[in-house]
Design a protein around this motif. Structure first.
Motif, PDB file in Angstrom:
ATOM      1  N   ARG A   1       8.183  -4.330   1.912  1.00 34.50           N
ATOM      2  CA  ARG A   1       6.903  -4.874   1.475  1.00 34.50           C
ATOM      3  C   ARG A   1       6.556  -4.287   0.114  1.00 34.50           C
ATOM      4  NH1 ARG A   1       1.947  -3.034   1.580  1.00 34.50           N
ATOM      5  NH2 ARG A   1       2.096  -1.456   3.220  1.00 34.50           N
ATOM      6  N   GLU A   2       6.165  -5.160  -0.801  1.00 33.22           N
ATOM      7  CA  GLU A   2       5.745  -4.692  -2.110  1.00 33.22           C
ATOM      8  C   GLU A   2       4.468  -3.869  -1.993  1.00 33.22           C
ATOM      9  OE1 GLU A   2       7.386  -4.972  -4.984  1.00 33.22           O
ATOM     10  OE2 GLU A   2       9.006  -5.975  -3.894  1.00 33.22           O
ATOM     11  N   PRO A   3       4.244  -2.923  -2.893  1.00 36.25           N
ATOM     12  CA  PRO A   3       3.043  -2.087  -2.788  1.00 36.25           C
ATOM     13  C   PRO A   3       1.762  -2.887  -2.970  1.00 36.25           C
ATOM     14  CG  PRO A   3       4.210  -1.680  -4.859  1.00 36.25           C
ATOM     15  CD  PRO A   3       5.109  -2.524  -4.021  1.00 36.25           C
ATOM     16  N   GLY A   4       0.751  -2.507  -2.185  1.00 35.39           N
ATOM     17  CA  GLY A   4      -0.567  -3.108  -2.345  1.00 35.39           C
ATOM     18  C   GLY A   4      -1.298  -2.499  -3.530  1.00 35.39           C
ATOM     19  N   ASP A   5      -2.524  -2.901  -3.709  1.00 36.43           N
ATOM     20  CA  ASP A   5      -3.297  -2.480  -4.876  1.00 36.43           C
ATOM     21  C   ASP A   5      -3.475  -0.967  -4.950  1.00 36.43           C
ATOM     22  OD1 ASP A   5      -3.527  -5.111  -5.616  1.00 36.43           O
ATOM     23  OD2 ASP A   5      -5.547  -5.360  -4.785  1.00 36.43           O
ATOM     24  N   THR A   6      -3.541  -0.302  -3.816  1.00 35.50           N
ATOM     25  CA  THR A   6      -3.769   1.148  -3.809  1.00 35.50           C
ATOM     26  C   THR A   6      -2.504   1.935  -3.491  1.00 35.50           C
ATOM     27  OG1 THR A   6      -4.412   1.119  -1.465  1.00 35.50           O
ATOM     28  CG2 THR A   6      -6.162   0.799  -3.108  1.00 35.50           C
ATOM     29  N   GLU A   7      -1.350   1.275  -3.484  1.00 36.64           N
ATOM     30  CA  GLU A   7      -0.089   1.939  -3.128  1.00 36.64           C
ATOM     31  C   GLU A   7       0.812   2.086  -4.352  1.00 36.64           C
ATOM     32  OE1 GLU A   7       0.388   0.346   1.455  1.00 36.64           O
ATOM     33  OE2 GLU A   7       1.080  -0.933  -0.178  1.00 36.64           O
ATOM     34  N   ARG A   8       1.611   3.135  -4.355  1.00 38.95           N
ATOM     35  CA  ARG A   8       2.503   3.400  -5.487  1.00 38.95           C
ATOM     36  C   ARG A   8       3.909   2.863  -5.290  1.00 38.95           C
ATOM     37  NH1 ARG A   8       2.742   9.595  -6.494  1.00 38.95           N
ATOM     38  NH2 ARG A   8       2.442   9.735  -4.237  1.00 38.95           N
TER      39      ARG A   8
ATOM     40  N   ASN B   1      -8.107   1.739  10.043  1.00 38.19           N
ATOM     41  CA  ASN B   1      -7.728   0.336  10.281  1.00 38.19           C
ATOM     42  C   ASN B   1      -6.604  -0.145   9.369  1.00 38.19           C
ATOM     43  OD1 ASN B   1      -9.765  -0.482  12.338  1.00 38.19           O
ATOM     44  ND2 ASN B   1     -11.198   0.081  10.708  1.00 38.19           N
ATOM     45  N   ALA B   2      -5.889   0.792   8.752  1.00 33.53           N
ATOM     46  CA  ALA B   2      -4.853   0.399   7.790  1.00 33.53           C
ATOM     47  C   ALA B   2      -3.787  -0.486   8.416  1.00 33.53           C
ATOM     48  CB  ALA B   2      -4.211   1.649   7.185  1.00 33.53           C
ATOM     49  N   HIS B   3      -3.423  -0.221   9.658  1.00 30.64           N
ATOM     50  CA  HIS B   3      -2.370  -0.992  10.325  1.00 30.64           C
ATOM     51  C   HIS B   3      -2.815  -2.422  10.635  1.00 30.64           C
ATOM     52  CE1 HIS B   3      -4.964   0.673  13.379  1.00 30.64           C
ATOM     53  NE2 HIS B   3      -4.515  -0.201  14.246  1.00 30.64           N
ATOM     54  N   ARG B   4      -4.113  -2.656  10.685  1.00 28.54           N
ATOM     55  CA  ARG B   4      -4.633  -3.994  10.976  1.00 28.54           C
ATOM     56  C   ARG B   4      -4.911  -4.803   9.704  1.00 28.54           C
ATOM     57  NH1 ARG B   4      -6.903  -4.355  16.322  1.00 28.54           N
ATOM     58  NH2 ARG B   4      -6.988  -2.335  17.385  1.00 28.54           N
ATOM     59  N   GLU B   5      -5.096  -4.130   8.590  1.00 30.42           N
ATOM     60  CA  GLU B   5      -5.565  -4.787   7.374  1.00 30.42           C
ATOM     61  C   GLU B   5      -4.449  -5.417   6.547  1.00 30.42           C
ATOM     62  OE1 GLU B   5      -7.649  -1.582   5.584  1.00 30.42           O
ATOM     63  OE2 GLU B   5      -9.478  -1.896   6.784  1.00 30.42           O
ATOM     64  N   VAL B   6      -3.202  -5.009   6.763  1.00 31.68           N
ATOM     65  CA  VAL B   6      -2.068  -5.568   6.021  1.00 31.68           C
ATOM     66  C   VAL B   6      -1.315  -6.512   6.958  1.00 31.68           C
ATOM     67  CG1 VAL B   6       0.036  -5.075   4.723  1.00 31.68           C
ATOM     68  CG2 VAL B   6      -1.898  -3.472   4.638  1.00 31.68           C
ATOM     69  N   PRO B   7      -1.355  -7.824   6.700  1.00 36.06           N
ATOM     70  CA  PRO B   7      -0.772  -8.778   7.646  1.00 36.06           C
ATOM     71  C   PRO B   7       0.689  -8.513   7.999  1.00 36.06           C
ATOM     72  CG  PRO B   7      -2.148  -9.933   6.064  1.00 36.06           C
ATOM     73  CD  PRO B   7      -2.062  -8.510   5.597  1.00 36.06           C
ATOM     74  N   LEU B   8       1.519  -8.148   7.022  1.00 37.16           N
ATOM     75  CA  LEU B   8       2.928  -7.920   7.316  1.00 37.16           C
ATOM     76  C   LEU B   8       3.134  -6.690   8.186  1.00 37.16           C
ATOM     77  CD1 LEU B   8       4.602  -8.823   3.902  1.00 37.16           C
ATOM     78  CD2 LEU B   8       4.714 -10.105   6.042  1.00 37.16           C
TER      79      LEU B   8
END
Length: 217
Positions: free
Chosen positions: A196-203, A27-34
């Protein structure tokens, strides 16, 4: 035609992690609004242009292909990994999924109304990527759209592509300008770009480029 060695390596690497990948990114594509917003905008552009279905290239286990179906857009998926394709067919038996490579797509000229390459160009060596863009141009119908998602390279890097330690297989980050220039050389017209800036689990920062193929006069 002899297959490039990196394709076999990428196939083997993703076969090995396919089940875990499908679990992690269901569901990664649905969980990030941008991300959801640009995928939805792309789907609307394809639907309005009405020149063919979306080809989801590097579709993995098919979750984004199915998302387009949910948005009312005809879509099918192609992936290098037979294990990924098997998982996609099992999860979405109503959709079409096929094995294939982005350098030699088994699609007729001008039959796709949209091309999605969501983190699939990242495994192509930089010197091979113009061949991939040429293949995108061949199969995309005039008036069709293309959406690319990738890890963004540092803006001040001396080269547009940077190798990095991807967890699944050898991969490259790309500058937005570098990807946009490849698209321009292949004949596409830029529509929009996003960082898009990295999320909490992204580098890394995440880059997106939306472009279209000009309609015939």
């Amino acid at each position: 035609m002899t297959e490039a060695s990196y394709l076999n390596t990428t196939r083997t690497d993703y076969d090995a992690v396919a089940v875990r990948y499908a679990e992690l990114f269901a569901n990664a594509h649905r969980e990030v609004p941008l991300d959801r917003a640009i995928l939805t905008a792309f789907a609307e552009l394809v639907r309005v242009a009405d020149v063919g279905p979306v080809a989801d290239l590097g579709c993995g286990p098919g979750q984004v292909t199915a998302y387009f179906r949910d948005l009312g857009v005809t879509a099918f998926g192609i992936d290098l990994s037979p294990t990924m394709i098997a998982l996609a067919r099992q999860a979405y038996p109503d959709l079409r999924f096929e094995e294939g490579t982005m350098t030699d797509l088994d699609l007729a000229d001008g039959t796709a109304g949209g091309i999605l390459s969501w983190y699939s160009i990242i495994h192509t060596p930089p010197e091979q990527l113009p061949l991939v863009f040429a293949e995108f141009d061949r199969v995309l119908a005039p008036g069709g759209h293309i959406l690319l998602g990738f890890f963004q390279a540092d803006d001040d890097a001396p080269q547009p592509a940077q190798a990095f330690d991807h967890k699944a297989s050898a991969a490259y980050r790309w500058s937005l300008n570098g990807v946009a220039e490849l698209a321009r050389k292949a004949g596409f017209v830029e529509v929009a770009r996003m960082v898009r800036e990295p999320g909490d689990t992204e580098r890394f920062r995440q880059g997106r480029l939306l472009a279209r193929k000009p309609s015939r006069a």
